[in-house]
Design a protein around this motif. Structure first.
Motif, PDB file in Angstrom:
ATOM      1  N   SER A  40       0.888   5.900  77.335  1.00 26.95           N
ATOM      2  CA  SER A  40      -0.354   5.955  78.112  1.00 26.95           C
ATOM      3  C   SER A  40      -0.399   7.114  79.104  1.00 26.95           C
ATOM      4  O   SER A  40      -1.122   7.051  80.096  1.00 26.95           O
ATOM      5  CB  SER A  40      -0.609   4.639  78.852  1.00 26.95           C
ATOM      6  OG  SER A  40      -0.705   3.582  77.937  1.00 26.95           O
ATOM      7  N   ALA A  41       0.365   8.162  78.855  1.00 29.69           N
ATOM      8  CA  ALA A  41       0.376   9.326  79.742  1.00 29.69           C
ATOM      9  C   ALA A  41      -0.837  10.206  79.440  1.00 29.69           C
ATOM     10  O   ALA A  41      -1.226  10.368  78.290  1.00 29.69           O
ATOM     11  CB  ALA A  41       1.667  10.107  79.543  1.00 29.69           C
ATOM     12  N   ARG A  42      -1.438  10.760  80.502  1.00 29.38           N
ATOM     13  CA  ARG A  42      -2.622  11.616  80.353  1.00 29.38           C
ATOM     14  C   ARG A  42      -2.427  12.943  81.063  1.00 29.38           C
ATOM     15  O   ARG A  42      -1.813  13.012  82.115  1.00 29.38           O
ATOM     16  CB  ARG A  42      -3.850  10.952  80.965  1.00 29.38           C
ATOM     17  CG  ARG A  42      -4.330   9.750  80.234  1.00 29.38           C
ATOM     18  CD  ARG A  42      -5.532   9.138  80.984  1.00 29.38           C
ATOM     19  NE  ARG A  42      -5.904   7.892  80.354  1.00 29.38           N
ATOM     20  CZ  ARG A  42      -6.918   7.767  79.510  1.00 29.38           C
ATOM     21  NH1 ARG A  42      -7.672   8.794  79.227  1.00 29.38           N
ATOM     22  NH2 ARG A  42      -7.177   6.605  78.965  1.00 29.38           N
ATOM     23  N   CYS A  43      -3.002  13.981  80.476  1.00 30.26           N
ATOM     24  CA  CYS A  43      -3.035  15.291  81.106  1.00 30.26           C
ATOM     25  C   CYS A  43      -4.404  15.893  80.806  1.00 30.26           C
ATOM     26  O   CYS A  43      -4.865  15.863  79.662  1.00 30.26           O
ATOM     27  CB  CYS A  43      -1.923  16.194  80.580  1.00 30.26           C
ATOM     28  SG  CYS A  43      -1.849  17.801  81.423  1.00 30.26           S
ATOM     29  N   ARG A  44      -5.047  16.419  81.845  1.00 29.30           N
ATOM     30  CA  ARG A  44      -6.375  17.013  81.705  1.00 29.30           C
ATOM     31  C   ARG A  44      -6.314  18.463  82.165  1.00 29.30           C
ATOM     32  O   ARG A  44      -5.792  18.765  83.238  1.00 29.30           O
ATOM     33  CB  ARG A  44      -7.379  16.239  82.537  1.00 29.30           C
ATOM     34  CG  ARG A  44      -8.791  16.718  82.370  1.00 29.30           C
ATOM     35  CD  ARG A  44      -9.718  15.880  83.252  1.00 29.30           C
ATOM     36  NE  ARG A  44     -11.090  16.294  83.076  1.00 29.30           N
ATOM     37  CZ  ARG A  44     -12.054  15.527  82.633  1.00 29.30           C
ATOM     38  NH1 ARG A  44     -11.806  14.270  82.320  1.00 29.30           N
ATOM     39  NH2 ARG A  44     -13.268  15.980  82.498  1.00 29.30           N
ATOM     40  N   VAL A  45      -6.854  19.347  81.322  1.00 34.65           N
ATOM     41  CA  VAL A  45      -6.927  20.766  81.636  1.00 34.65           C
ATOM     42  C   VAL A  45      -8.399  21.124  81.765  1.00 34.65           C
ATOM     43  O   VAL A  45      -9.198  20.865  80.865  1.00 34.65           O
ATOM     44  CB  VAL A  45      -6.264  21.611  80.522  1.00 34.65           C
ATOM     45  CG1 VAL A  45      -6.575  23.077  80.697  1.00 34.65           C
ATOM     46  CG2 VAL A  45      -4.769  21.382  80.503  1.00 34.65           C
ATOM     47  N   ALA A  46      -8.757  21.690  82.927  1.00 33.18           N
ATOM     48  CA  ALA A  46     -10.121  22.152  83.176  1.00 33.18           C
ATOM     49  C   ALA A  46     -10.050  23.588  83.676  1.00 33.18           C
ATOM     50  O   ALA A  46      -8.953  24.141  83.827  1.00 33.18           O
ATOM     51  CB  ALA A  46     -10.804  21.244  84.192  1.00 33.18           C
ATOM     52  N   ALA A  47     -11.191  24.170  83.986  1.00 35.04           N
ATOM     53  CA  ALA A  47     -11.267  25.592  84.334  1.00 35.04           C
ATOM     54  C   ALA A  47     -10.206  26.046  85.335  1.00 35.04           C
ATOM     55  O   ALA A  47      -9.496  27.005  85.086  1.00 35.04           O
ATOM     56  CB  ALA A  47     -12.657  25.926  84.840  1.00 35.04           C
ATOM     57  N   ASN A  48     -10.077  25.393  86.450  1.00 34.31           N
ATOM     58  CA  ASN A  48      -9.109  25.825  87.456  1.00 34.31           C
ATOM     59  C   ASN A  48      -8.162  24.704  87.864  1.00 34.31           C
ATOM     60  O   ASN A  48      -7.582  24.750  88.945  1.00 34.31           O
ATOM     61  CB  ASN A  48      -9.841  26.335  88.706  1.00 34.31           C
ATOM     62  CG  ASN A  48     -10.640  27.579  88.411  1.00 34.31           C
ATOM     63  OD1 ASN A  48     -10.139  28.501  87.788  1.00 34.31           O
ATOM     64  ND2 ASN A  48     -11.877  27.598  88.848  1.00 34.31           N
ATOM     65  N   LEU A  49      -8.018  23.708  87.015  1.00 29.33           N
ATOM     66  CA  LEU A  49      -7.267  22.528  87.414  1.00 29.33           C
ATOM     67  C   LEU A  49      -6.545  21.910  86.218  1.00 29.33           C
ATOM     68  O   LEU A  49      -7.085  21.833  85.124  1.00 29.33           O
ATOM     69  CB  LEU A  49      -8.239  21.495  88.010  1.00 29.33           C
ATOM     70  CG  LEU A  49      -7.674  20.163  88.451  1.00 29.33           C
ATOM     71  CD1 LEU A  49      -6.758  20.354  89.654  1.00 29.33           C
ATOM     72  CD2 LEU A  49      -8.811  19.219  88.813  1.00 29.33           C
ATOM     73  N   ARG A  50      -5.339  21.468  86.473  1.00 30.64           N
ATOM     74  CA  ARG A  50      -4.575  20.693  85.493  1.00 30.64           C
ATOM     75  C   ARG A  50      -4.104  19.454  86.244  1.00 30.64           C
ATOM     76  O   ARG A  50      -3.466  19.556  87.290  1.00 30.64           O
ATOM     77  CB  ARG A  50      -3.398  21.509  84.989  1.00 30.64           C
ATOM     78  CG  ARG A  50      -2.537  20.804  83.970  1.00 30.64           C
ATOM     79  CD  ARG A  50      -1.504  21.807  83.457  1.00 30.64           C
ATOM     80  NE  ARG A  50      -0.571  21.169  82.564  1.00 30.64           N
ATOM     81  CZ  ARG A  50       0.730  21.074  82.800  1.00 30.64           C
ATOM     82  NH1 ARG A  50       1.263  21.599  83.876  1.00 30.64           N
ATOM     83  NH2 ARG A  50       1.519  20.489  81.936  1.00 30.64           N
ATOM     84  N   LEU A 117      -5.738  15.068  77.120  1.00 26.51           N
ATOM     85  CA  LEU A 117      -4.764  14.638  76.117  1.00 26.51           C
ATOM     86  C   LEU A 117      -4.148  13.326  76.583  1.00 26.51           C
ATOM     87  O   LEU A 117      -3.758  13.203  77.738  1.00 26.51           O
ATOM     88  CB  LEU A 117      -3.682  15.704  75.973  1.00 26.51           C
ATOM     89  CG  LEU A 117      -2.559  15.423  74.990  1.00 26.51           C
ATOM     90  CD1 LEU A 117      -3.086  15.498  73.569  1.00 26.51           C
ATOM     91  CD2 LEU A 117      -1.437  16.428  75.186  1.00 26.51           C
ATOM     92  N   THR A 118      -4.095  12.343  75.688  1.00 26.15           N
ATOM     93  CA  THR A 118      -3.484  11.051  76.008  1.00 26.15           C
ATOM     94  C   THR A 118      -2.449  10.713  74.942  1.00 26.15           C
ATOM     95  O   THR A 118      -2.735  10.795  73.750  1.00 26.15           O
ATOM     96  CB  THR A 118      -4.548   9.931  76.051  1.00 26.15           C
ATOM     97  OG1 THR A 118      -5.549  10.277  76.997  1.00 26.15           O
ATOM     98  CG2 THR A 118      -3.936   8.600  76.435  1.00 26.15           C
ATOM     99  N   LEU A 119      -1.256  10.350  75.392  1.00 22.65           N
ATOM    100  CA  LEU A 119      -0.227   9.851  74.481  1.00 22.65           C
ATOM    101  C   LEU A 119      -0.323   8.333  74.483  1.00 22.65           C
ATOM    102  O   LEU A 119      -0.197   7.706  75.537  1.00 22.65           O
ATOM    103  CB  LEU A 119       1.166  10.272  74.939  1.00 22.65           C
ATOM    104  CG  LEU A 119       1.465  11.757  75.001  1.00 22.65           C
ATOM    105  CD1 LEU A 119       2.908  11.969  75.434  1.00 22.65           C
ATOM    106  CD2 LEU A 119       1.210  12.421  73.669  1.00 22.65           C
ATOM    107  N   ASP A 120      -0.543   7.747  73.331  1.00 18.06           N
ATOM    108  CA  ASP A 120      -0.622   6.288  73.225  1.00 18.06           C
ATOM    109  C   ASP A 120       0.756   5.649  73.215  1.00 18.06           C
ATOM    110  O   ASP A 120       0.904   4.476  73.557  1.00 18.06           O
ATOM    111  CB  ASP A 120      -1.392   5.896  71.957  1.00 18.06           C
ATOM    112  CG  ASP A 120      -2.807   6.445  71.960  1.00 18.06           C
ATOM    113  OD1 ASP A 120      -3.414   6.520  73.052  1.00 18.06           O
ATOM    114  OD2 ASP A 120      -3.303   6.805  70.881  1.00 18.06           O
TER     115      ASP A 120
END
Length: 139
Positions: A40-50, A117-120
């Protein structure tokens, strides 16, 4: 025996729009960098933010696609999510959604793409690549 033929005809119509064909190219891939291998780990990449609990400090970058076509035309971009064994990925445009309209100026427009991105479940340790669909249509 007398045979009678009745002839009928019609003139049909065909319509079309003349456009400059669209071209699309990925000029930079999305790079999530290192991701913690946790359920259930999540990572989000956006324009100026991770951000997210799965984001481990490392290099990262949003992706960029270049859409080329007729100048001063509007295009609709739609991104499709991906669900694979143990992984889900939702590509996102800079407005935080999966669809938006862009104006093609000077024959092209660069569009930044991030995502979540999410790892199930924990997976085998290795490098992973995900392919996702980008649809582009004239409006």
């Amino acid at each position: 025996m007398l045979t009678t033929f009745i002839l009928a005809s019609i003139i049909g119509q065909a319509s079309f729009n003349l456009v400059v064909p669209l071209q699309i190219a990925e000029t930079q891939r999305i790079n999530f960098g290192d991701i913690a291998n946790l359920e259930s780990a999540r990572c989000r990449v956006a324009a100026n933010l991770r951000s997210g609990d799965a984001c481990v400090e490392s290099e990262w970058a949003t992706g960029v696609i270049r859409v080329s076509g007729a100048a001063d035309e509007t295009v609709m971009i739609h991104l499709s999510p991906v669900f694979a064994d143990g992984i889900s990925f939702t590509p996102l445009l800079s407005n935080g959604t999966q669809s938006d309209m862009y104006l093609v100026q000077d024959g092209g427009v660069d569009i930044s793409i991030g995502g979540e991105l999410t790892l199930d479940k924990p997976l085998i340790l290795r490098q992973y690549n995900i392919s996702y669909m980008v649809e582009v249509n004239y409006q």
